[in-house]
Design a protein around this motif. Structure first.
Motif, PDB file in Angstrom:
ATOM      1  N   LEU A 209       7.538   5.168 -17.982  1.00 56.85           N
ATOM      2  CA  LEU A 209       7.764   5.381 -16.552  1.00 56.85           C
ATOM      3  C   LEU A 209       6.568   4.879 -15.741  1.00 56.85           C
ATOM      4  N   SER A 210       5.372   5.135 -16.230  1.00 55.69           N
ATOM      5  CA  SER A 210       4.159   4.672 -15.539  1.00 55.69           C
ATOM      6  C   SER A 210       4.104   3.150 -15.476  1.00 55.69           C
ATOM      7  N   VAL A 211       4.405   2.501 -16.584  1.00 55.79           N
ATOM      8  CA  VAL A 211       4.413   1.035 -16.617  1.00 55.79           C
ATOM      9  C   VAL A 211       5.464   0.497 -15.649  1.00 55.79           C
ATOM     10  N   ALA A 212       6.625   1.126 -15.596  1.00 60.30           N
ATOM     11  CA  ALA A 212       7.690   0.680 -14.691  1.00 60.30           C
ATOM     12  C   ALA A 212       7.260   0.809 -13.230  1.00 60.30           C
ATOM     13  N   VAL A 213       6.616   1.910 -12.884  1.00 60.46           N
ATOM     14  CA  VAL A 213       6.177   2.112 -11.497  1.00 60.46           C
ATOM     15  C   VAL A 213       5.109   1.089 -11.123  1.00 60.46           C
ATOM     16  N   VAL A 214       4.148   0.855 -12.013  1.00 62.54           N
ATOM     17  CA  VAL A 214       3.093  -0.133 -11.756  1.00 62.54           C
ATOM     18  C   VAL A 214       3.702  -1.519 -11.590  1.00 62.54           C
ATOM     19  N   THR A 215       4.640  -1.880 -12.447  1.00 58.34           N
ATOM     20  CA  THR A 215       5.310  -3.182 -12.350  1.00 58.34           C
ATOM     21  C   THR A 215       6.060  -3.307 -11.027  1.00 58.34           C
ATOM     22  N   LEU A 216       6.748  -2.263 -10.643  1.00 58.95           N
ATOM     23  CA  LEU A 216       7.476  -2.270  -9.372  1.00 58.95           C
ATOM     24  C   LEU A 216       6.528  -2.492  -8.197  1.00 58.95           C
ATOM     25  N   VAL A 217       5.446  -1.723  -8.143  1.00 57.00           N
ATOM     26  CA  VAL A 217       4.528  -1.786  -7.001  1.00 57.00           C
ATOM     27  C   VAL A 217       3.732  -3.090  -6.975  1.00 57.00           C
ATOM     28  N   LEU A 218       3.254  -3.549  -8.135  1.00 54.75           N
ATOM     29  CA  LEU A 218       2.378  -4.723  -8.166  1.00 54.75           C
ATOM     30  C   LEU A 218       3.119  -6.058  -8.152  1.00 54.75           C
TER      31      LEU A 218
ATOM     32  N   ILE B  68       7.240  -6.546  -8.422  1.00 55.91           N
ATOM     33  CA  ILE B  68       8.612  -6.674  -7.923  1.00 55.91           C
ATOM     34  C   ILE B  68       8.685  -6.530  -6.403  1.00 55.91           C
ATOM     35  N   LEU B  69       8.076  -5.488  -5.852  1.00 57.21           N
ATOM     36  CA  LEU B  69       8.128  -5.311  -4.391  1.00 57.21           C
ATOM     37  C   LEU B  69       7.530  -6.499  -3.638  1.00 57.21           C
ATOM     38  N   PRO B  70       6.345  -7.028  -4.029  1.00 54.27           N
ATOM     39  CA  PRO B  70       5.808  -8.191  -3.307  1.00 54.27           C
ATOM     40  C   PRO B  70       6.690  -9.438  -3.439  1.00 54.27           C
ATOM     41  N   ALA B  71       7.201  -9.696  -4.641  1.00 55.90           N
ATOM     42  CA  ALA B  71       7.964 -10.926  -4.865  1.00 55.90           C
ATOM     43  C   ALA B  71       9.355 -10.876  -4.251  1.00 55.90           C
ATOM     44  N   GLU B  72      10.022  -9.747  -4.335  1.00 55.47           N
ATOM     45  CA  GLU B  72      11.405  -9.662  -3.888  1.00 55.47           C
ATOM     46  C   GLU B  72      11.559  -9.198  -2.439  1.00 55.47           C
ATOM     47  N   TYR B  73      10.667  -8.313  -1.982  1.00 55.67           N
ATOM     48  CA  TYR B  73      10.868  -7.674  -0.687  1.00 55.67           C
ATOM     49  C   TYR B  73       9.708  -7.855   0.288  1.00 55.67           C
TER      50      TYR B  73
ATOM     51  N   GLY C 170      -1.977  -5.292  -2.083  1.00 50.27           N
ATOM     52  CA  GLY C 170      -2.577  -6.603  -1.840  1.00 50.27           C
ATOM     53  C   GLY C 170      -2.618  -7.484  -3.081  1.00 50.27           C
ATOM     54  N   VAL C 171      -2.262  -6.929  -4.223  1.00 54.13           N
ATOM     55  CA  VAL C 171      -2.286  -7.692  -5.480  1.00 54.13           C
ATOM     56  C   VAL C 171      -1.226  -8.793  -5.463  1.00 54.13           C
TER      57      VAL C 171
ATOM     58  N   LEU D 101      -1.907 -12.753  -6.227  1.00 55.61           N
ATOM     59  CA  LEU D 101      -1.244 -13.428  -7.341  1.00 55.61           C
ATOM     60  C   LEU D 101      -0.240 -14.484  -6.875  1.00 55.61           C
ATOM     61  N   GLY D 102      -0.073 -14.622  -5.565  1.00 57.57           N
ATOM     62  CA  GLY D 102       0.845 -15.625  -5.027  1.00 57.57           C
ATOM     63  C   GLY D 102       2.298 -15.212  -5.070  1.00 57.57           C
ATOM     64  N   LEU D 103       2.573 -13.935  -5.227  1.00 61.46           N
ATOM     65  CA  LEU D 103       3.958 -13.478  -5.328  1.00 61.46           C
ATOM     66  C   LEU D 103       4.661 -13.381  -3.982  1.00 61.46           C
ATOM     67  N   THR D 104       3.904 -13.211  -2.909  1.00 62.82           N
ATOM     68  CA  THR D 104       4.532 -13.073  -1.601  1.00 62.82           C
ATOM     69  C   THR D 104       4.971 -14.418  -1.034  1.00 62.82           C
TER      70      THR D 104
END
Length: 170
Positions: free
Chosen positions: A18-27, A29-34, A40-41, A45-48
């Protein structure tokens, strides 16, 4: 006693997952998709870049005579999509060209609400430029997938007009 150890191990594994999933979401998925980047990561990383226009979708119609122009970079060895939301029987006229090389392109559409992975290709080619128009056969997301099979980034200038709502990079 062994059952308690098994339960503890299962709980520990669940908490870690669950912790890994939350970190992945915040760092990532949210920047790249939404374009939501609370840490700021994603920007570092160029995801935005996938949400770089920062505009909310706006409706365009062929009667207003406006053209939209966008320049997207297709990274070396990768693919990107640029999409428009369209209703059945709406039309788009387009023209695109690359800065320095051929790209694989699949102009296609996916029906609204479909979760099977179905899509309809309108054009598939490997070219430096393309010009045309298309009328969509169903409500959904329609647009271009470009794949860069070279070892250098390639810019694409896309000019289009018609009836659509811009979804942008996907």
């Amino acid at each position: 006693m062994e059952s308690n150890q098994t339960n503890r191990a299962l709980i520990k594994a669940t908490v870690i997952a669950l912790s890994v999933a939350v970190v992945t979401l915040v760092l990532f998925i949210l920047p790249a998709e939404y374009d939501i980047d609370p840490t700021g990561v994603g920007k570092k990383l160029g995801l935005t870049v996938f949400n770089q226009d920062g505009e909310s979708p706006s409706a365009k119609t062929s009667t207003d005579g406006d053209q939209d122009t966008v320049v997207v970079t297709v990274p070396a060895g990768k693919g990107i999509e640029y999409k428009l939301s369209m209703m059945e029987s709406q039309q788009v006229t387009y023209e695109w060209q690359t800065s320095n090389g051929e790209l694989y392109v699949d102009l296609h559409g996916e029906p609204d609400g479909d979760n099977t992975g179905y899509f309809k290709s309108y054009t598939v080619a490997t070219v430096e430029s393309m010009k045309g128009s298309f009328v969509v056969p169903f409500n959904g997301s329609h647009g271009w997938y470009w794949k860069n099979n070279t070892d250098k980034d390639i810019d694409v200038q896309l000019i289009f007009s018609g009836e659509y709502i811009v979804e942008g990079l996907k």
